[in-house]
Design an enzyme around this catalytic site. Structure first.
Site, PDB file in Angstrom:
ATOM      1  N   GLY A 199       0.827  -1.192   0.000  1.00 38.98           N
ATOM      2  CA  GLY A 199       0.000   0.000   0.000  1.00 38.98           C
ATOM      3  C   GLY A 199       0.866   1.247   0.000  1.00 38.98           C
ATOM      4  O   GLY A 199       2.034   1.219   0.405  1.00 38.98           O
ATOM      5  N   CYS A 200       0.300   2.365  -0.441  1.00 36.63           N
ATOM      6  CA  CYS A 200       1.084   3.599  -0.560  1.00 36.63           C
ATOM      7  C   CYS A 200       1.515   4.128   0.803  1.00 36.63           C
ATOM      8  O   CYS A 200       2.698   4.419   1.028  1.00 36.63           O
ATOM      9  CB  CYS A 200       0.289   4.658  -1.330  1.00 36.63           C
ATOM     10  SG  CYS A 200      -1.387   4.940  -0.710  1.00 36.63           S
ATOM     11  N   TYR A 201       0.570   4.248   1.748  1.00 37.08           N
ATOM     12  CA  TYR A 201       0.938   4.700   3.085  1.00 37.08           C
ATOM     13  C   TYR A 201       1.931   3.726   3.727  1.00 37.08           C
ATOM     14  O   TYR A 201       2.913   4.136   4.363  1.00 37.08           O
ATOM     15  CB  TYR A 201      -0.296   4.799   3.985  1.00 37.08           C
ATOM     16  CG  TYR A 201      -1.238   5.926   3.678  1.00 37.08           C
ATOM     17  CD1 TYR A 201      -0.821   7.249   3.735  1.00 37.08           C
ATOM     18  CD2 TYR A 201      -2.566   5.670   3.349  1.00 37.08           C
ATOM     19  CE1 TYR A 201      -1.699   8.291   3.464  1.00 37.08           C
ATOM     20  CE2 TYR A 201      -3.458   6.700   3.080  1.00 37.08           C
ATOM     21  CZ  TYR A 201      -3.023   8.006   3.135  1.00 37.08           C
ATOM     22  OH  TYR A 201      -3.889   9.036   2.879  1.00 37.08           O
ATOM     23  N   SER A 202       1.660   2.436   3.554  1.00 37.02           N
ATOM     24  CA  SER A 202       2.515   1.415   4.160  1.00 37.02           C
ATOM     25  C   SER A 202       3.950   1.542   3.682  1.00 37.02           C
ATOM     26  O   SER A 202       4.898   1.363   4.460  1.00 37.02           O
ATOM     27  CB  SER A 202       1.990   0.022   3.813  1.00 37.02           C
ATOM     28  OG  SER A 202       0.605  -0.060   4.015  1.00 37.02           O
TER      29      SER A 202
END
EC number: 1.2.1.38
Length: 313
Positions: free
Chosen positions: A117-120
């Site tokens: 994921g992008c935030y991850s």
């Protein structure tokens, strides 16, 4: 020549992957007639003909696609899943090549890879090296702040902003159960669930992720130089993840890396008050989505890195 089928190529991530892969001399992109894109028989037949299937689908549809591919047995292609469905599932390799030593090799040899994921990506890039170095305990209570452009929020959020219905800035995920939390905990090697409440701004793409730290609350009592040194020791200077020198006069905006597959990491703070801030900047559609998928596809197919080629030019 290697072949790829992007299942769900009409979505934001799928379009970004296709744009990055088109025109390569070492790869051909196979597609299904648009009228048959939801036909299981047509999709299964296509899967049997390609080396790699990239899934850009909702979670439930991604699980159905994997089941469809597995019906092919020995003829099943390798799979790269950009959904949330398999990111912490046994038998899947996490597709963040820079996360740990040997991770790129693990991706290269894996049959099934989950795209992060992008935030991850931003969070794990900041905290995993520090946890591994013993500077942040696995059970330390962490808070994560982040802002992204609206393109990472799915169809409804995109429509809300692009039709002028959304406000300038919004907090969301206020149920304390954002879908990226499981992978942040798992691959950040955290034993304590962090507080993660993201936000979205009224701009299309670009992301800032930040993690504040009270240095005196960390058992190792690290200084700012210790934190930065641990990050620099982890990430080679020539890679896609770069540790950048910070200045207290900086004013960070989230769109600076748009259109690239890079991520920048910075350490801010004041030793005299014992406070620090870790910051990651990336394009949520680049290193946070399509760019990471292309990097993983290159590793899985044994292809030259297009990002490295562009950087060298």
């Amino acid at each position: 020549m290697k072949s790829v089928f992007i299942d769900g190529e009409a979505g934001t991530t799928g379009l970004g992957i296709r744009e990055r892969l088109e025109g390569r001399s070492d790869l051909v992109i196979r597609s299904i007639d648009p009228e048959r894109r939801k036909d299981p028989a047509a999709r299964k037949a296509m899967m049997a003909e390609v080396d790699l299937v990239i899934l850009c689908l909702p979670d439930a549809a991604a699980r159905e696609a994997v089941a469809l591919a597995e019906e092919l047995g020995a003829n099943a292609p390798r799979i790269l899943d950009a959904s949330t469905a398999h990111r912490t599932e046994a038998g899947w390799t996490y597709g963040f090549a820079e996360m740990a030593k040997g991770q790129a090799d693990a991706i290269a040899s894996a049959r099934k890879v989950s795209n992060p994921g992008c935030y991850s990506t931003g969070v794990i890039a900041l905290i995993r090296p520090l946890v591994d170095a013993g500077l942040i305990p696995a059970d330390h209570p962490l808070s994560i702040n982040a802002v992204s452009g609206y393109s990472g929020g799915g169809r409804q959020m995109i429509e809300s902003f692009e039709t002028g219905k959304a406000s300038s800035f919004e907090l969301y995920g206020l149920g304390f159960a954002h879908k990226h939390l499981p992978e942040i905990e798992t691959y950040g090697r955290l034993a304590a669930r962090p507080i993660f409440i993201p936000s979205v701004g009224n701009y299309r793409q670009g992301m800032l992720v930040s993690v504040p730290l009270h240095l005196g609350a960390l058992p190792a009592r690290p200084g700012l130089r210790d934190l930065e040194a641990a990050l620099r020791n982890h990430y080679p200077a020539e890679g896609q993840v770069k540790v950048v020198q910070s200045s207290p006069d900086d004013r960070l905006e989230p769109e600076a890396l748009n259109g690239t597959d890079l991520m920048e990491l910075r350490v801010y703070g004041r030793e005299d008050v014992g406070q620090a801030l870790l910051v990651a900047r990336l394009d949520n559609l680049g290193k946070g989505a399509s760019g990471a998928a292309v990097q993983n596809a290159e590793l899985m197919l044994g292809l030259a890195s297009e990002a490295a080629t562009r950087a060298a030019a």
